[in-house]
Scaffold this motif. Structure first.
Motif, PDB file in Angstrom:
ATOM      1  N   GLY A  42       0.807  -1.562   0.291  1.00  8.07           N
ATOM      2  CA  GLY A  42      -0.090   0.568  -0.061  1.00  8.07           C
ATOM      3  C   GLY A  42       0.681   1.568  -0.148  1.00  8.07           C
ATOM      4  O   GLY A  42       2.135   1.045   0.200  1.00  8.07           O
ATOM      5  N   THR A  43       0.612   2.144  -0.870  1.00  8.44           N
ATOM      6  CA  THR A  43       0.691   3.290  -0.621  1.00  8.44           C
ATOM      7  C   THR A  43      -0.054   5.064  -1.468  1.00  8.44           C
ATOM      8  O   THR A  43      -1.346   4.561  -1.873  1.00  8.44           O
ATOM      9  N   THR A  44       0.761   5.933  -1.027  1.00  8.36           N
ATOM     10  CA  THR A  44      -0.131   7.406  -1.322  1.00  8.36           C
ATOM     11  C   THR A  44      -0.413   7.432  -3.273  1.00  8.36           C
ATOM     12  O   THR A  44       0.749   7.147  -3.892  1.00  8.36           O
ATOM     13  N   PRO A  45      -1.463   8.018  -3.489  1.00  5.36           N
ATOM     14  CA  PRO A  45      -1.005   8.219  -4.987  1.00  5.36           C
ATOM     15  C   PRO A  45      -0.204   9.135  -5.411  1.00  5.36           C
ATOM     16  O   PRO A  45       0.618   9.297  -6.670  1.00  5.36           O
ATOM     17  N   SER A  46       0.627  10.147  -4.495  1.00  2.00           N
ATOM     18  CA  SER A  46       1.771  10.961  -4.765  1.00  2.00           C
ATOM     19  C   SER A  46       2.799   9.421  -5.559  1.00  2.00           C
ATOM     20  O   SER A  46       4.167   9.762  -5.822  1.00  2.00           O
ATOM     21  N   LEU A  47       2.758   8.876  -4.893  1.00  2.15           N
ATOM     22  CA  LEU A  47       3.965   7.550  -5.779  1.00  2.15           C
ATOM     23  C   LEU A  47       3.417   6.342  -6.225  1.00  2.15           C
ATOM     24  O   LEU A  47       3.463   5.618  -6.194  1.00  2.15           O
ATOM     25  N   THR A  48       3.440   7.227  -7.880  1.00  2.00           N
ATOM     26  CA  THR A  48       3.426   6.353  -9.120  1.00  2.00           C
ATOM     27  C   THR A  48       4.112   6.099  -9.862  1.00  2.00           C
ATOM     28  O   THR A  48       5.345   6.986  -9.867  1.00  2.00           O
ATOM     29  N   THR A  50      -5.425  14.966  -3.889  1.00  2.32           N
ATOM     30  CA  THR A  50      -4.620  14.466  -4.092  1.00  2.32           C
ATOM     31  C   THR A  50      -3.418  15.351  -4.455  1.00  2.32           C
ATOM     32  O   THR A  50      -4.026  16.724  -4.345  1.00  2.32           O
ATOM     33  N   HIS A  51      -2.139  14.971  -3.658  1.00  2.00           N
ATOM     34  CA  HIS A  51      -1.617  15.973  -4.492  1.00  2.00           C
ATOM     35  C   HIS A  51      -0.838  16.152  -5.841  1.00  2.00           C
ATOM     36  O   HIS A  51      -1.359  17.572  -6.465  1.00  2.00           O
ATOM     37  N   GLU A  52      -1.384  15.394  -6.406  1.00  2.00           N
ATOM     38  CA  GLU A  52      -1.745  15.012  -8.007  1.00  2.00           C
ATOM     39  C   GLU A  52      -2.574  16.096  -8.994  1.00  2.00           C
ATOM     40  O   GLU A  52      -2.118  16.992  -9.448  1.00  2.00           O
ATOM     41  N   SER A  53      -3.620  15.990  -8.232  1.00  2.00           N
ATOM     42  CA  SER A  53      -4.535  17.385  -8.453  1.00  2.00           C
ATOM     43  C   SER A  53      -4.179  18.140  -9.107  1.00  2.00           C
ATOM     44  O   SER A  53      -4.693  19.100  -8.921  1.00  2.00           O
ATOM     45  N   ALA A  54      -3.321  18.767  -6.937  1.00  4.15           N
ATOM     46  CA  ALA A  54      -3.512  19.962  -7.098  1.00  4.15           C
ATOM     47  C   ALA A  54      -2.498  20.621  -7.701  1.00  4.15           C
ATOM     48  O   ALA A  54      -2.982  21.189  -8.084  1.00  4.15           O
ATOM     49  N   VAL A  55      -1.769  19.882  -8.487  1.00  6.21           N
ATOM     50  CA  VAL A  55      -0.757  20.235  -9.144  1.00  6.21           C
ATOM     51  C   VAL A  55      -0.781  20.246 -10.500  1.00  6.21           C
ATOM     52  O   VAL A  55      -0.466  21.636 -11.053  1.00  6.21           O
ATOM     53  N   GLN A  56      -1.701  19.290 -10.998  1.00  2.00           N
ATOM     54  CA  GLN A  56      -3.083  19.990 -11.868  1.00  2.00           C
ATOM     55  C   GLN A  56      -3.733  20.914 -11.874  1.00  2.00           C
ATOM     56  O   GLN A  56      -3.546  21.938 -13.457  1.00  2.00           O
ATOM     57  N   ILE A  57      -4.208  21.645 -11.175  1.00  2.00           N
ATOM     58  CA  ILE A  57      -4.388  22.590 -11.104  1.00  2.00           C
ATOM     59  C   ILE A  57      -3.840  24.094 -11.422  1.00  2.00           C
ATOM     60  O   ILE A  57      -3.822  24.872 -11.559  1.00  2.00           O
ATOM     61  N   LEU A  96       4.789  13.542 -12.362  1.00  2.00           N
ATOM     62  CA  LEU A  96       4.331  14.072 -13.579  1.00  2.00           C
ATOM     63  C   LEU A  96       4.606  13.896 -14.409  1.00  2.00           C
ATOM     64  O   LEU A  96       5.465  13.901 -14.565  1.00  2.00           O
ATOM     65  N   SER A  97       3.430  13.508 -15.722  1.00  4.79           N
ATOM     66  CA  SER A  97       3.514  14.634 -17.047  1.00  4.79           C
ATOM     67  C   SER A  97       4.737  15.589 -17.042  1.00  4.79           C
ATOM     68  O   SER A  97       4.582  16.406 -16.738  1.00  4.79           O
ATOM     69  N   ALA A  98       4.971  14.988 -18.441  1.00  5.32           N
ATOM     70  CA  ALA A  98       5.549  15.967 -18.808  1.00  5.32           C
ATOM     71  C   ALA A  98       5.110  17.003 -19.199  1.00  5.32           C
ATOM     72  O   ALA A  98       5.451  18.690 -18.952  1.00  5.32           O
ATOM     73  N   SER A  99       3.895  17.423 -20.065  1.00  7.86           N
ATOM     74  CA  SER A  99       3.134  18.687 -19.981  1.00  7.86           C
ATOM     75  C   SER A  99       2.637  19.142 -18.464  1.00  7.86           C
ATOM     76  O   SER A  99       2.760  20.337 -19.057  1.00  7.86           O
TER      77      SER A  99
END
Length: 361
Positions: A130-136, A267-274, A292-295
């Motif tokens: 188990g882990t969090t979505p930050s570590l993908t 999630t942190h990823e959704s925050a950075v996408q914003i 994170l994706s390159a875009s």
């Protein structure tokens, strides 16, 4: 002669007091039938803090859980929970006793099942990680490669949780057997877990790349809102989800007092996408950036703040440390992650905050 009296089997004096006491003890044991399922329910509630939160972990409805608890209380002849309007479920002294007993009993059962799999089950061991979505991204690939290399593992399950506290719940209720999480979340369970420090995860400030650096410098130095840049007046946070969200709010109050927590994210990823959309700023752990994706990365600048926010650890129940496949997995993962997250190959280069900016977190 044995005769029935008031539901108890009594032994005549001719049989002797010792035999009579033995039969009475056996009768008490036969009457007290606490099931493993009831112990699982009690432990899940004690760890989660409420019946409503435990329902999701157990995959049971609230009425079913309440029914099992009522049966357990009837068998024990004791109330396990304080009835009231408090959303958190408070245990009575008897409830605390049985929650502690449940933890020890279920850990022993889990240890026996794992050892049995290792010794006798030809199908092999299951690794539930188990882990969090930050570590993908590359982290997931790393973990999967190590799992495949350890032959006794016949199955690898990857489980995501919203935050480290949910991972602790999953570990303590035996839904997963290994997790990577924030050290803050393990404070109350250190005696039950084998812990390996992995790396220090620094927090960085994510800002839309479209904002001129001079504007950021002036804004941070003066503490006043730029009318022509609304994105600096909003930030995205993980209210109550990130263990360090309180530090984030204090940082914004001290450094950007005009900014408001407009976006709430899971999630942190959704925050950075914003942030990449040019709508706000946010704090995020540096370990997220390589995933994170390159875009997204090319539309965000990341700035250093002064203090590290969390220590990332590998955690698993203590009994697994003596099971060779699990100890090998933990050692290989710890070695690989420490190397990966201290390597220049990650290409993580947070910028220093502009001169004159107040950086403390």
């Amino acid at each position: 002669m044995i005769e029935a009296r008031s539901g108890l089997r009594m032994v005549s004096d001719a049989a002797g007091p010792a035999q009579g006491e033995f039969v009475r003890q056996r009768d008490v044991r036969e009457q007290m039938k606490v099931s493993l399922r009831q112990l699982e329910i009690l432990q899940a509630i004690a760890v989660a803090g409420s019946i409503s939160r435990a329902t999701r972990r157990l995959g049971m409805s609230q009425p079913s859980i309440s029914q099992q608890l009522a049966k357990m209380e009837e068998v024990l002849g004791a109330q396990l929970f304080v009835r009231g309007r408090n959303p958190r479920t408070e245990l009575t002294p008897a409830g605390e006793f049985w929650a502690d007993a449940a933890s020890r009993i279920l850990t022993s059962v889990d240890a026996a099942e794992t050892l049995h799999q290792d010794l006798f089950d030809e199908r092999g061991l299951n690794l539930s990680f188990g882990t969090t979505p930050s570590l993908t991204g590359r982290f997931t690939e790393l973990v999967a490669r190590i799992a495949v290399s350890i032959r006794p593992f016949s199955r690898f399950d990857l489980v995501w949780a919203i935050n480290s506290y949910e991972l602790i719940e999953l570990l303590m209720t035996h839904r997963i057997n290994v997790a990577v999480l924030s050290s803050e979340s393990v404070a109350a369970h250190r005696s039950s877990l084998n812990l390996l420090p992995l790396y220090e995860d620094k927090i960085v400030w994510a800002v839309p790349d479209s904002i001129p650096e001079e504007m950021i410098r002036d804004c941070l130095a003066e503490g006043s809102a730029p009318n022509q840049c609304e994105s600096l007046q909003r930030y995205a946070d993980l209210d109550g989800i990130a263990p360090w969200f309180g530090k984030t709010r204090n940082w914004y109050r001290g450094v950007l007092p005009f900014a408001q927590p407009y976006f709430g994210c899971m999630t942190h990823e959704s925050a950075v996408q914003i942030v990449a959309a040019g709508l706000a700023t946010c704090h995020t752990p540096i370990s997220l950036i390589p995933n994170l994706s390159a875009s997204v990365r090319e539309r965000v600048r990341f700035y250093e703040v002064e203090e590290s926010a969390r220590e990332v650890m590998l955690a698993m129940p203590k009994h697994l440390a003596s099971v060779r496949p699990f100890s090998d997995f933990a050692e290989q993962l710890a070695t690989s992650v420490r190397k990966e997250y201290s390597s220049p190959d990650l290409e993580i280069r947070p910028l220093p905050l502009p001169d004159g900016a107040r950086a403390g977190l």
